[in-house]
Design a protein around this motif. Structure first.
Motif, PDB file in Angstrom:
ATOM      1  N   TRP A 294      -6.351 -22.157  26.815  1.00  0.00           N
ATOM      2  CA  TRP A 294      -6.677 -23.063  25.451  1.00  0.00           C
ATOM      3  C   TRP A 294      -7.810 -22.420  24.971  1.00  0.00           C
TER       4      TRP A 294
ATOM      5  N   LEU B 238     -10.576 -23.075  27.946  1.00  0.00           N
ATOM      6  CA  LEU B 238     -10.253 -24.161  28.906  1.00  0.00           C
ATOM      7  C   LEU B 238      -8.823 -23.639  29.533  1.00  0.00           C
TER       8      LEU B 238
ATOM      9  N   GLY C 194      -5.237 -25.247  31.698  1.00  0.00           N
ATOM     10  CA  GLY C 194      -4.288 -26.147  31.715  1.00  0.00           C
ATOM     11  C   GLY C 194      -2.989 -25.831  32.420  1.00  0.00           C
TER      12      GLY C 194
ATOM     13  N   VAL D  29      -7.218 -30.580  31.561  1.00  0.00           N
ATOM     14  CA  VAL D  29      -7.762 -29.277  31.330  1.00  0.00           C
ATOM     15  C   VAL D  29      -8.955 -29.023  32.453  1.00  0.00           C
TER      16      VAL D  29
END
Length: 123
Positions: free
Chosen positions: A57, A85, A87, A104
């Motif tokens: 992300w 980030l 996830g 995350v």
């Protein structure tokens, strides 16, 4: 009496070795919590690893990562536009007061919940 029987049965079941289709040839196999996020699945004997693939992300706007999926959750980290980030693919989306939150973590494995609207999937 029934509680004692159930407790003894559970303890005995945990002490038995695993056999059959789900047994490992390597008794030292363990899940490694610090495995890199996008590691490959290998099939070399004694080196079998499975990892969970992750989304990448990019943060679109200044946002806070929180310990719980809530605007009142303890503050963990503030992130800024362009910050990357990670996830988990297929990870749960938590809806709190009509807002979507996802779990995350960053490259230093600091994790928490962030508003999905603050993120753009980049990988």
């Amino acid at each position: 009496m029934l509680k004692k029987l159930i407790a003894v049965s559970l303890v005995a079941a945990m002490a038995l070795p695993v056999t059959g289709a789900f047994a490992s040839d390597n008794p030292t196999d363990r899940i490694r919590p610090n495995t890199p996020i996008n590691s490959n699945i290998t099939a070399a004997p004694g080196n079998d690893e499975i990892s969970i693939k992750a989304y990448t992300w990019t943060v679109k706007t200044i946002a806070n990562i929180r310990a719980t999926p809530s605007p009142t959750g303890a503050h963990v980290l503030t992130v800024y536009p362009g910050y990357q980030l990670f996830g988990q693919h297929g990870g749960e989306v938590f809806i709190v007061n009509g807002q979507e939150w996802v779990y995350v973590w960053n490259s230093a494995n600091v994790g928490g919940y962030i508003l999905l609207s603050a993120l753009e999937e980049t990988g």
